[in-house]
Write a protein that holds these residues in place. Sequence first.
Motif, mmCIF file in Angstrom:
data_model
loop_
_atom_site.group_PDB
_atom_site.id
_atom_site.type_symbol
_atom_site.label_atom_id
_atom_site.label_comp_id
_atom_site.label_asym_id
_atom_site.label_seq_id
_atom_site.Cartn_x
_atom_site.Cartn_y
_atom_site.Cartn_z
ATOM 1 N N HIS A 79 53.029 40.194 37.805
ATOM 2 C CA HIS A 79 51.678 39.195 38.025
ATOM 3 C C HIS A 79 51.600 39.048 39.666
ATOM 4 N N ALA A 80 50.971 37.775 40.049
ATOM 5 C CA ALA A 80 50.750 37.385 41.376
ATOM 6 C C ALA A 80 51.398 36.225 42.015
ATOM 7 N N ASP A 81 52.646 35.846 41.497
ATOM 8 C CA ASP A 81 53.092 35.382 42.015
ATOM 9 C C ASP A 81 54.515 35.540 43.492
ATOM 10 N N ASN A 82 53.639 37.274 43.734
ATOM 11 C CA ASN A 82 53.848 38.584 45.073
ATOM 12 C C ASN A 82 52.609 37.908 46.302
ATOM 13 N N PRO A 83 53.103 37.806 46.829
ATOM 14 C CA PRO A 83 51.586 37.412 47.681
ATOM 15 C C PRO A 83 51.160 39.135 48.761
ATOM 16 N N HIS A 84 51.435 40.117 48.269
ATOM 17 C CA HIS A 84 50.843 41.063 48.752
ATOM 18 C C HIS A 84 50.433 41.655 47.564
ATOM 19 N N LEU A 85 50.111 41.122 46.008
ATOM 20 C CA LEU A 85 49.592 41.341 44.968
ATOM 21 C C LEU A 85 48.247 41.592 45.472
ATOM 22 N N ASP A 86 47.925 40.188 45.824
ATOM 23 C CA ASP A 86 46.437 40.264 45.558
ATOM 24 C C ASP A 86 45.348 41.074 46.803
ATOM 25 N N GLY A 87 46.546 41.644 47.872
ATOM 26 C CA GLY A 87 45.555 41.806 49.470
ATOM 27 C C GLY A 87 46.151 44.051 48.186
ATOM 28 N N TYR A 131 45.844 44.518 45.550
ATOM 29 C CA TYR A 131 44.605 45.147 44.637
ATOM 30 C C TYR A 131 42.786 44.955 45.412
ATOM 31 N N ALA A 132 42.905 44.006 46.413
ATOM 32 C CA ALA A 132 41.440 44.588 47.944
ATOM 33 C C ALA A 132 41.836 45.790 47.648
ATOM 34 N N ASP A 133 42.517 46.376 48.379
ATOM 35 C CA ASP A 133 42.479 48.215 49.135
ATOM 36 C C ASP A 133 42.765 48.856 47.472
ATOM 37 N N ILE A 134 43.014 48.754 46.838
ATOM 38 C CA ILE A 134 43.129 49.582 46.263
ATOM 39 C C ILE A 134 41.165 49.458 45.075
ATOM 40 N N ASP A 135 40.839 48.782 45.234
ATOM 41 C CA ASP A 135 40.005 47.906 44.872
ATOM 42 C C ASP A 135 38.782 48.598 45.951
ATOM 43 N N GLU A 136 39.000 48.954 46.845
ATOM 44 C CA GLU A 136 38.029 49.968 47.692
ATOM 45 C C GLU A 136 38.108 51.691 47.721
ATOM 46 N N LEU A 137 39.540 51.812 46.936
ATOM 47 C CA LEU A 137 39.705 53.342 46.728
ATOM 48 C C LEU A 137 39.189 53.782 45.421
ATOM 49 N N HIS A 138 37.999 52.450 44.837
ATOM 50 C CA HIS A 138 38.503 52.656 43.457
ATOM 51 C C HIS A 138 39.167 53.623 42.815
ATOM 52 N N LEU A 139 40.392 52.561 42.626
ATOM 53 C CA LEU A 139 40.805 53.203 41.099
ATOM 54 C C LEU A 139 41.300 51.198 40.978
ATOM 55 N N GLN A 140 42.388 50.611 39.681
ATOM 56 C CA GLN A 140 42.339 49.893 39.217
ATOM 57 C C GLN A 140 43.300 50.283 38.525
ATOM 58 N N PRO A 141 44.814 49.109 38.593
ATOM 59 C CA PRO A 141 45.499 48.770 38.127
ATOM 60 C C PRO A 141 45.019 49.152 35.889
ATOM 61 N N LEU A 142 46.227 49.569 35.751
ATOM 62 C CA LEU A 142 46.214 49.463 33.883
ATOM 63 C C LEU A 142 47.081 47.979 34.058
ATOM 64 N N TRP A 143 48.081 48.220 34.212
ATOM 65 C CA TRP A 143 49.094 47.022 33.310
ATOM 66 C C TRP A 143 47.917 45.750 33.923
ATOM 67 N N GLU A 144 46.598 45.504 34.583
ATOM 68 C CA GLU A 144 46.368 44.281 34.677
ATOM 69 C C GLU A 144 45.072 44.124 33.002
ATOM 70 N N MET A 145 45.119 45.178 32.996
ATOM 71 C CA MET A 145 44.135 45.525 31.276
ATOM 72 C C MET A 145 44.178 44.943 30.402
ATOM 73 N N ARG A 146 43.488 44.633 29.284
ATOM 74 C CA ARG A 146 43.929 44.682 27.988
ATOM 75 C C ARG A 146 42.361 44.861 26.780
ATOM 76 N N GLY A 147 42.790 45.327 25.995
ATOM 77 C CA GLY A 147 41.719 45.756 25.040
ATOM 78 C C GLY A 147 41.959 47.021 24.927
ATOM 79 N N LEU A 148 42.725 48.056 25.557
ATOM 80 C CA LEU A 148 42.111 49.726 25.825
ATOM 81 C C LEU A 148 42.239 50.280 24.762
ATOM 82 N N LEU A 149 43.609 49.800 24.084
ATOM 83 C CA LEU A 149 43.989 50.872 22.888
ATOM 84 C C LEU A 149 44.811 49.392 22.019
ATOM 85 N N THR A 150 43.671 49.558 20.819
ATOM 86 C CA THR A 150 43.803 48.541 19.481
ATOM 87 C C THR A 150 44.189 49.423 18.144
ATOM 88 N N PRO A 151 44.258 48.002 17.609
ATOM 89 C CA PRO A 151 45.310 48.143 16.705
ATOM 90 C C PRO A 151 44.279 49.003 14.756
#
Length: 357
Positions: free
Chosen positions: A12-20, A22-42
């Motif tokens: 998570h975002a205490d690394n200063p390079h992380l926001d950049g 995320y912005a870069d991969i968004d341009e590439l239409h890529l999304q990080p699974l590790w920021e997602m919630r609720g994909l696999l529910t009990p």
Amino acid sequence: MIKIASTAMRYHADNPHLDGFYADIDELHLQPLWEMRGLLTPNPKVSAVPHVWGSAELRKAAERSGQLVPIDRGGDRRVLALSNPGLGGKPFISSTLWAAVQFLQPGELAPAHRHTPSALRFVLDGGGVYTLIDGDPIVMERGDLVLTPAWTFHEHHNPSDQSMMWLDVLDLPIVAALDAVFFEEGPSAEADQSVAPQSLSEQRYGQGPGLVPTGVSQISHDRAFSPLTVYRWADTDAALNALLEADASGHAELRFRDPSRDRDVMPTLRCEMRRISPGVATPVDRQTGTRVCAVLNGSGSVTLGREVYSLTAGDIFVVPSWCIHQLQATTTMDVFTTSDAPVLEALELFRRSEVPA
Ligand code: 1HN
């Protein structure tokens, strides 16, 4: 099972390079699974909610549509879709099924077309309409189940002197989710009043339990749906009565099946009919997939989740996936049910359990 929470802590975002990043991969239409919630529910996360559409309101709305809207508007069908209140205005009864009432007035004709979504019609009231399925004329009467399998031409005629309303159920949301919807208009037809008393489909496959044509005159049927495209109420009624008599539980349940093979009537839709004696309640159950139910006769109630809804003939209700469900009859109650169970079974996703009351 993917553990999302623990990796989310690490990245998570205490690394200063992380926001950049995320912005870069968004341009590439890529999304990080590790920021997602609720994909696999009990348990299944279901948007559709339980709902009952009342017979009187359906009838009134259908009649008003008849006064206001000619048949040649809105896809050549006067159809009111049952829109699940949990689906944000989509015209679907659940994320997988379409259900609607269709209204056809005396002298009206809903012209021929065909599409890849499969449909069925269940007649809740009235009669006198006939439908042509790939040219085979089928008179529709109260309690009849009529199939319109994928890619068969169909058109509806009302040569009678009364309006008729019936339940339509289609697998349209499934076919749309698979990006496999095709549609084609058919040849335009004049209303043909000369209807054969029995369809070809019934002459071949509807003449007796366990009897199918064979031998030199074998009728080849290599499609995935039932070659019998209409199931008559007189047969269903007699079978329910016999089953009720044979079994002391006060609850009879029948499945409509392909007479030529051990299969559901269509690859996407299972059809069943229940008869429940006065004072009897069905076991409490839940299953994956959507059930669309219609009360043909009688009255009683249905428990859906924590709510109890009273039921009367002509009511239509939806049992969303994994929702607790139980029927209780006040007078002898006949309930038609269709579901997407064959799809879930084919994918090994079907689960059903009886729940202690
Ligand atoms: C349709 O073709 C019919 O042929 C009824 O009666 C309802 C709902 C959505 C798309 C096509 C019919 C329909 C439909």
